[in-house]
Design a protein around this motif. Structure first.
Motif, PDB file in Angstrom:
ATOM      1  N   ALA A 316       0.824  -1.207   0.000  1.00 17.20           N
ATOM      2  CA  ALA A 316       0.000   0.000   0.000  1.00 17.20           C
ATOM      3  C   ALA A 316       0.858   1.258   0.000  1.00 17.20           C
ATOM      4  O   ALA A 316       0.595   2.206  -0.758  1.00 17.20           O
ATOM      5  CB  ALA A 316      -0.928  -0.007   1.215  1.00 17.20           C
ATOM      6  N   ALA A 317       1.893   1.275   0.833  1.00 18.79           N
ATOM      7  CA  ALA A 317       2.776   2.433   0.870  1.00 18.79           C
ATOM      8  C   ALA A 317       3.440   2.651  -0.483  1.00 18.79           C
ATOM      9  O   ALA A 317       3.529   3.773  -0.992  1.00 18.79           O
ATOM     10  CB  ALA A 317       3.834   2.255   1.964  1.00 18.79           C
ATOM     11  N   ASN A 318       3.895   1.557  -1.103  1.00 15.43           N
ATOM     12  CA  ASN A 318       4.552   1.672  -2.399  1.00 15.43           C
ATOM     13  C   ASN A 318       3.587   2.116  -3.485  1.00 15.43           C
ATOM     14  O   ASN A 318       3.954   2.879  -4.388  1.00 15.43           O
ATOM     15  CB  ASN A 318       5.199   0.347  -2.770  1.00 15.43           C
ATOM     16  N   ALA A 319       2.349   1.638  -3.419  1.00 11.80           N
ATOM     17  CA  ALA A 319       1.353   2.046  -4.410  1.00 11.80           C
ATOM     18  C   ALA A 319       1.075   3.540  -4.322  1.00 11.80           C
ATOM     19  O   ALA A 319       0.865   4.210  -5.353  1.00 11.80           O
ATOM     20  CB  ALA A 319       0.068   1.255  -4.219  1.00 11.80           C
ATOM     21  N   GLU A 415       4.906   0.613   6.651  1.00  9.89           N
ATOM     22  CA  GLU A 415       3.745   0.161   5.893  1.00  9.89           C
ATOM     23  C   GLU A 415       2.698   1.249   5.744  1.00  9.89           C
ATOM     24  O   GLU A 415       1.659   1.037   5.105  1.00  9.89           O
ATOM     25  CB  GLU A 415       3.136  -1.067   6.567  1.00  9.89           C
ATOM     26  N   HIS A 416       2.942   2.416   6.324  1.00 15.13           N
ATOM     27  CA  HIS A 416       1.970   3.511   6.272  1.00 15.13           C
ATOM     28  C   HIS A 416       2.214   4.367   5.037  1.00 15.13           C
ATOM     29  O   HIS A 416       3.355   4.550   4.597  1.00 15.13           O
ATOM     30  CB  HIS A 416       2.091   4.379   7.524  1.00 15.13           C
ATOM     31  N   GLY A 417       1.145   4.898   4.475  1.00 11.47           N
ATOM     32  CA  GLY A 417       1.282   5.764   3.311  1.00 11.47           C
ATOM     33  C   GLY A 417      -0.040   6.397   2.951  1.00 11.47           C
ATOM     34  O   GLY A 417      -1.112   5.952   3.392  1.00 11.47           O
ATOM     35  N   GLY A 418       0.041   7.434   2.160  1.00 16.51           N
ATOM     36  CA  GLY A 418      -1.187   8.115   1.778  1.00 16.51           C
ATOM     37  C   GLY A 418      -0.991   9.036   0.597  1.00 16.51           C
ATOM     38  O   GLY A 418       0.115   9.166   0.058  1.00 16.51           O
ATOM     39  N   MET A 419      -2.085   9.656   0.197  1.00 17.62           N
ATOM     40  CA  MET A 419      -2.023  10.638  -0.879  1.00 17.62           C
ATOM     41  C   MET A 419      -2.943  11.804  -0.547  1.00 17.62           C
ATOM     42  O   MET A 419      -3.927  11.655   0.193  1.00 17.62           O
ATOM     43  CB  MET A 419      -2.410  10.013  -2.220  1.00 17.62           C
ATOM     44  N   ILE A 420      -2.575  12.949  -1.074  1.00 15.83           N
ATOM     45  CA  ILE A 420      -3.387  14.160  -0.927  1.00 15.83           C
ATOM     46  C   ILE A 420      -3.788  14.614  -2.323  1.00 15.83           C
ATOM     47  O   ILE A 420      -2.938  14.737  -3.213  1.00 15.83           O
ATOM     48  CB  ILE A 420      -2.617  15.277  -0.208  1.00 15.83           C
ATOM     49  N   VAL A 421      -5.072  14.850  -2.507  1.00 21.58           N
ATOM     50  CA  VAL A 421      -5.599  15.352  -3.775  1.00 21.58           C
ATOM     51  C   VAL A 421      -6.207  16.719  -3.530  1.00 21.58           C
ATOM     52  O   VAL A 421      -7.061  16.893  -2.656  1.00 21.58           O
ATOM     53  CB  VAL A 421      -6.672  14.399  -4.341  1.00 21.58           C
ATOM     54  N   TRP A 422      -5.736  17.691  -4.288  1.00 19.36           N
ATOM     55  CA  TRP A 422      -6.280  19.050  -4.196  1.00 19.36           C
ATOM     56  C   TRP A 422      -7.466  19.154  -5.144  1.00 19.36           C
ATOM     57  O   TRP A 422      -7.320  19.045  -6.357  1.00 19.36           O
ATOM     58  CB  TRP A 422      -5.191  20.061  -4.542  1.00 19.36           C
ATOM     59  N   LEU A 423      -8.656  19.362  -4.582  1.00 15.52           N
ATOM     60  CA  LEU A 423      -9.868  19.457  -5.380  1.00 15.52           C
ATOM     61  C   LEU A 423     -10.097  20.848  -5.939  1.00 15.52           C
ATOM     62  O   LEU A 423     -10.951  21.052  -6.810  1.00 15.52           O
ATOM     63  CB  LEU A 423     -11.078  19.043  -4.534  1.00 15.52           C
ATOM     64  N   GLY A 424      -9.331  21.810  -5.446  1.00 16.63           N
ATOM     65  CA  GLY A 424      -9.518  23.200  -5.844  1.00 16.63           C
ATOM     66  C   GLY A 424      -9.941  24.038  -4.655  1.00 16.63           C
ATOM     67  O   GLY A 424     -10.552  23.537  -3.699  1.00 16.63           O
ATOM     68  N   ALA A 431      -6.157  10.413   1.675  1.00 20.00           N
ATOM     69  CA  ALA A 431      -6.504   8.997   1.622  1.00 20.00           C
ATOM     70  C   ALA A 431      -5.297   8.143   1.968  1.00 20.00           C
ATOM     71  O   ALA A 431      -4.151   8.550   1.793  1.00 20.00           O
ATOM     72  CB  ALA A 431      -7.026   8.635   0.230  1.00 20.00           C
ATOM     73  N   GLY A 432      -5.561   6.932   2.467  1.00 15.49           N
ATOM     74  CA  GLY A 432      -4.497   5.995   2.787  1.00 15.49           C
ATOM     75  C   GLY A 432      -4.728   5.349   4.130  1.00 15.49           C
ATOM     76  O   GLY A 432      -5.868   5.101   4.536  1.00 15.49           O
ATOM     77  N   ARG A 433      -3.626   5.104   4.843  1.00 11.23           N
ATOM     78  CA  ARG A 433      -3.737   4.573   6.196  1.00 11.23           C
ATOM     79  C   ARG A 433      -2.448   4.890   6.962  1.00 11.23           C
ATOM     80  O   ARG A 433      -1.360   4.990   6.386  1.00 11.23           O
ATOM     81  CB  ARG A 433      -3.982   3.064   6.193  1.00 11.23           C
TER      82      ARG A 433
END
Length: 498
Positions: A316-319, A415-424, A431-433
């Motif tokens: 998950a972290a790598n993805a 094993e922890h990871g995430g992503m940030i999406v800027w919606l505007g 998202a992630g864990r």
């Protein structure tokens, strides 16, 4: 220019072929386009022999679906396709496509032709048994190896004819359905156990060319692959790539597969095999983040066809790094049909999250509005747990990988990871864990607050809000926290105050 015009003509010649899967620059990134829309591969690669038996694979499709895969990477071997020279048997391709369709899966075909993991073990027996016509390489002592020569026109042309026939048949049975969306040409090419091929022809070629021996090897392989890929693209111009087996630190060419599609040899590969759309890394070492970084260029989109063995707890972290940080086309662990229960649960949770967010992710990739985070790990397994930072929309985000509410000995930050999406504007998805995110104004003026934090999910591309988390879950507005024990997405609206 001629090749580009030919590809354009094929893409626009008829309605069915106007939508052939292809790689296209959209905004700031190159994306895989399937049926006219960007496509994110949530994949898994089968073991080398699994796709040779329909009966063996039949009971395993159900589990692949349960893990929310949308794409299976499956080998197709030359020996099964052309058991007798000039007589083709496409049954292994046909049933694979039938079963993938029945399970709502796309396919990436892996052509096990002249080379598979450096060796020539998947060629037909009429090739294996005719060493005069299809010469082998020799080792340092002059003894034959089970490796066919990259300098043999007979080997190259026989491979190209078989691959061209495969692609022509694929176009005939799948050209209007696009179950198959990409093709890998050969598998983990690279020479062992010396830096370059030996033998009279190879030695003469090197005496003429000179220079760096590994670059010489890479150039020979790339030119061979160009003929094979070119024959395939002439028949059916699907996206094509090659994959590279990585070397351990400190090892010399020949101690790892010399001349393969490796990051430091990208110029040789891209320059001599223009029919290849990109080169991809196979990664089984802990230093995942360092390896993928070398493959990311404006002209080389990232896809990881073998992201360690299925069940890797760091998947998950790598993805998140592949898809978020490097805006990659997809992620795929190896030997997916053999994954254990715990690994299947983890990967299924990850893919369920990514599947629901796919339209948002792909749009954010094209606009440069997505970032991914995971702790870097060295080859020796040392984890850098230091927080990471990114700026979006006038805010600076700090991402921590050590969960503040879980005892340190009960968690694995690697094993922890995430992503940030800027919606505007001031709205973001996190998202992630296992990550905790704090926010401050990027210009250092005033403070940033959490106006609203909602947990939720996407259904059919639409956000479905759940609980409003403005209390204990955000530590009274101090941070956004994703639990280490589950995958989730939270929608965050920020504000500034003096």
């Amino acid at each position: 220019m001629i090749r580009w015009l030919l590809s354009l003509a094929l893409l626009t010649a008829a309605p069915a072929f106007a939508q052939i899967p292809h790689v296209e620059k959209r905004g700031e990134v190159r994306q895989l386009i399937v049926d006219g829309k960007p496509f994110l591969i949530l994949g898994g690669e089968l073991g080398n022999s699994s796709a040779s038996s329909r009966a063996y694979l039949a009971p395993r499709w159900k589990r692949l679906k349960e893990m929310r895969l949308n794409t299976v990477l499956a080998p197709i071997s030359w020996e099964l396709i052309e058991p007798v020279e000039g007589k083709f048997d496409f049954s292994s391709l046909e049933w694979l496509i039938e079963d993938a369709r029945a399970n709502d899966m796309r396919l990436v075909l892996l052509w096990f032709g002249t080379w598979k993991n450096s060796m020539s073990s998947y060629v037909p027996d009429w090739v294996k048994r005719d060493a005069k016509r299809f010469p082998r390489t020799v080792d340092a002592d002059g003894k034959s190896q089970e490796i066919l020569s990259a300098f043999s026109p007979a080997v190259r042309d026989a491979d190209a004819r078989a691959f061209g026939a495969l692609m022509a048949h694929l176009r005939k049975i799948d050209g209007d359905r696009h179950t198959v969306i990409m093709v890998q040409v050969e598998n983990e090419i690279g020479f062992l156990p010396t830096v370059r091929e030996r033998g009279a022809v190879a030695d003469a070629a090197y005496a003429k060319a000179g220079g760096n021996e590994e670059v010489f090897t890479a150039t020979a392989y790339a030119r061979f692959v160009e003929v094979v890929a070119g024959a395939g693209k002439k028949a059916y111009p699907l996206p094509m790539f090659v994959n590279g087996a990585q070397g351990r630190p400190g090892k010399l060419p020949g101690e790892y597969p010399s001349g393969g599609p490796l990051a430091h040899l990208m110029q040789a590969w891209r320059g001599n095999a223009p029919s290849i759309d990109f080169i991809a890394p196979d990664i089984y070492f802990p230093n995942f983040s360092g390896i993928i970084a070398g493959y990311v260029t404006p002209e080389n989109p990232l896809f990881v066809p073998e992201a360690n063995n299925a069940g890797d707890p760091r998947a998950a972290a790598n993805a998140m790094l592949v898809i978020g940080k490097h805006r990659g086309m997809g992620f795929s662990p190896f030997s997916i049909e053999n994954i254990g229960d715990a690994g299947a649960e983890r990967l299924g949770g990850l893919y369920a999250l990514l599947e629901s967010m796919t339209p948002v992710i792909l749009d954010a990739q094209s606009k440069g509005r997505i970032a991914g985070f995971a702790p870097p790990v060295t080859f020796d397994g040392v984890v850098d747990e230091a927080p990471q930072r990114i700026e979006y929309g006038g805010y600076r985000f700090t991402v921590s990988f050590v969960d503040p509410w879980t005892p340190k000995d009960k968690q694995q930050p690697s094993e922890h990871g995430g992503m940030i999406v800027w919606l505007g504007g001031e709205e973001f998805l996190i998202a992630g864990r296992g990550v905790t995110v704090t926010v401050e104004p990027a210009d250092g003026k005033g403070k940033a607050g959490l106006d609203a934090v909602d947990e939720g999910r996407f259904e059919g591309g639409k956000w479905i809000a759940g609980r409003r988390l403005n209390g204990d879950e955000t530590h009274q507005g101090r941070h956004v926290r994703l639990d280490p024990g589950r995958f989730q997405v939270q929608r965050v609206k920020l504000y500034r105050y003096p």
